[in-house]
Design a protein around this motif. Structure first.
Motif, mmCIF file in Angstrom:
data_model
loop_
_atom_site.group_PDB
_atom_site.id
_atom_site.type_symbol
_atom_site.label_atom_id
_atom_site.label_comp_id
_atom_site.label_asym_id
_atom_site.label_seq_id
_atom_site.Cartn_x
_atom_site.Cartn_y
_atom_site.Cartn_z
ATOM 1 N N VAL A 1 0.817 -1.213 0.000
ATOM 2 C CA VAL A 1 0.000 0.000 0.000
ATOM 3 C C VAL A 1 0.853 1.268 0.000
ATOM 4 N N GLU A 2 2.151 1.133 0.281
ATOM 5 C CA GLU A 2 2.972 2.333 0.361
ATOM 6 C C GLU A 2 4.426 1.996 0.046
ATOM 7 N N LYS A 3 5.035 2.752 -0.884
ATOM 8 C CA LYS A 3 6.472 2.665 -1.166
ATOM 9 C C LYS A 3 7.114 3.938 -0.647
ATOM 10 N N ILE B 1 10.980 0.981 4.292
ATOM 11 C CA ILE B 1 11.124 1.022 2.831
ATOM 12 C C ILE B 1 9.768 0.908 2.142
ATOM 13 N N ALA B 2 8.908 0.024 2.649
ATOM 14 C CA ALA B 2 7.573 -0.165 2.064
ATOM 15 C C ALA B 2 6.667 -0.777 3.124
ATOM 16 N N ARG B 3 5.338 -0.684 2.885
ATOM 17 C CA ARG B 3 4.367 -1.227 3.838
ATOM 18 C C ARG B 3 3.292 -2.009 3.103
ATOM 19 N N LEU B 4 2.793 -3.050 3.825
ATOM 20 C CA LEU B 4 1.666 -3.830 3.334
ATOM 21 C C LEU B 4 0.389 -3.360 4.025
ATOM 22 N N PRO C 1 2.831 0.199 -4.992
ATOM 23 C CA PRO C 1 1.497 0.072 -4.389
ATOM 24 C C PRO C 1 0.551 -0.715 -5.284
ATOM 25 N N GLY C 2 -0.192 -1.647 -4.670
ATOM 26 C CA GLY C 2 -1.110 -2.512 -5.403
ATOM 27 C C GLY C 2 -0.547 -3.885 -5.693
ATOM 28 N N LEU C 3 0.767 -4.042 -5.573
ATOM 29 C CA LEU C 3 1.384 -5.343 -5.831
ATOM 30 C C LEU C 3 1.092 -6.298 -4.677
#
Length: 360
Positions: free
Chosen positions: A71-73, A87-90, A185-187
């Motif tokens: 949802v977030e890079k 770094i990124a979030r789910l 995001p979306g992956l």
């Protein structure tokens, strides 16, 4: 009257006739301007060179420890990050709900244990008054032990669920540069799927591929010459790692050459050339490729006499050729001036004028 003027006319014409019959003046000697280089002590050229790139010694593929949708890079490729930086979030909504359920189970287990312990105390008071039997007390004591075990399990389950929630955030494991990131995001990713690459700060190396016929020379070499293509800077290095098996596609062996003296000019991903030392390097001279003259299958260079400023053609043997250099032996020694441009326009004994010195 004409006879009287004849001596004067002859006196005027005779010098002109003698001058016309004399030899023509010699033409001026041609002096050709040339560029040159001074053969230095750094002219030795390695016998073999391998193309490679600058890599970090520690490169880590980063992935989430749980599955979910990105949802977030928070960083982009090329950015420098600190250890622990996100770094990124789910999407952690489902994990948060599970954590709430596990914490509720933990609270229920705590209350159940407290109730069982209170009942045990009352049972023990009744046993002292002989209102109940010892078996009933023992049964209640077992119930307390079971409730305590259930509390331990509920606490561990809640901790595990809390960890799962924390795993929804991908963090850097060390200070370094994010060289690649695919967590858009979306992956939707699975647990452990690599979504970023982190090149840790610290040692830098040249990654090369070596053919099988050079493995022995690579293993026995004590040092290597590492050249940056962009900055034209030279470093020394040593073999740190050599693959035990060849790549099935290229049939070459991956090797890592650790740089002994890297500086700020060494950047990740830079193109580099790694040279194997030559057993006869002390006898070879490195020159610009433009200094070599080829005639009828033989090789020559023009050496400048510093006293007379005249050139002489010297035969040499070519040991190795690169994109813009040539390693030669014989005919020249270090410290001599060698022409590096216009070698096809010169002749033995021709006088030259020296232009700006070119790099060897």
């Amino acid at each position: 009257m004409f006879d009287a003027a004849r001596p004067l006319l002859l006196a005027t014409l005779l010098p002109l006739l003698f001058a016309a019959c004399g030899k023509a003046p010699a033409p001026a000697e041609e002096v050709r301007p040339v560029r040159y280089t001074v053969v230095g002590d750094d002219a030795a050229q390695p016998s073999e060179r391998f193309a490679g790139e600058i890599r970090a010694r520690q490169e880590t593929k980063l992935g989430f420890r749980v599955a979910g949708k990105v949802v977030e890079k928070l960083v982009n490729a090329g950015e420098h990050v600190k250890k622990g930086q996100a770094i990124a979030r789910l999407d952690a909504h489902d994990y948060a709900l599970d954590l709430s359920a596990k914490r509720a189970q933990l609270a229920a287990a705590e209350h159940d244990l407290a109730q069982k312990e209170a009942d045990l105390r009352r049972y023990q008071e009744l046993l002292a008054k002989n209102f109940i039997s010892q078996a009933q007390v023992d049964q209640q004591r077992n119930a307390v032990s079971a409730a305590r075990a259930q509390l331990t399990a509920a606490r561990a389950s809640a901790d595990a669920s809390s960890n799962q929630t924390g795993y929804a955030t991908l963090t850097a494991v060390a200070d370094g540069i994010v060289t690649d990131i695919s967590a858009e995001p979306g992956l939707v990713v699975s647990a452990g799927q690599p979504v970023a690459t982190l090149a840790a700060d610290g040692a830098r190396e040249a990654a090369i591929a070596v053919p099988e016929n050079k493995l022995t020379a690579l293993r026995t070499a004590k040092s290597f010459t590492v050249t940056l293509w962009a900055a034209n800077k030279h470093y020394t290095g040593h073999l740190r790692e050599l693959a035990g098996a060849a790549d099935p596609a290229t049939r070459t062996y991956a090797a890592r050459i650790a740089l002994d003296n890297p500086d700020d000019a060494v950047k990740l991903g830079m193109t580099t050339s790694v040279g194997l030392p030559n057993a006869n390097a002390g006898e070879q001279i490195r020159l610009p490729l433009t200094a070599l003259l080829d005639e009828q299958g033989k090789h020559y260079v023009w050496v400048i006499d510093p006293a007379s400023r005249k050139v002489g053609r010297k035969p040499v043997s070519v040991a190795a050729v690169g994109t813009d250099w040539v390693a030669v032996s014989g005919g020249i020694v270090r410290g001599q001036q060698v022409v590096t441009a216009g070698v096809h326009l010169l002749r033995d004994g021709q006088r030259v004028s020296l232009l700006k010195e070119s790099a060897a």
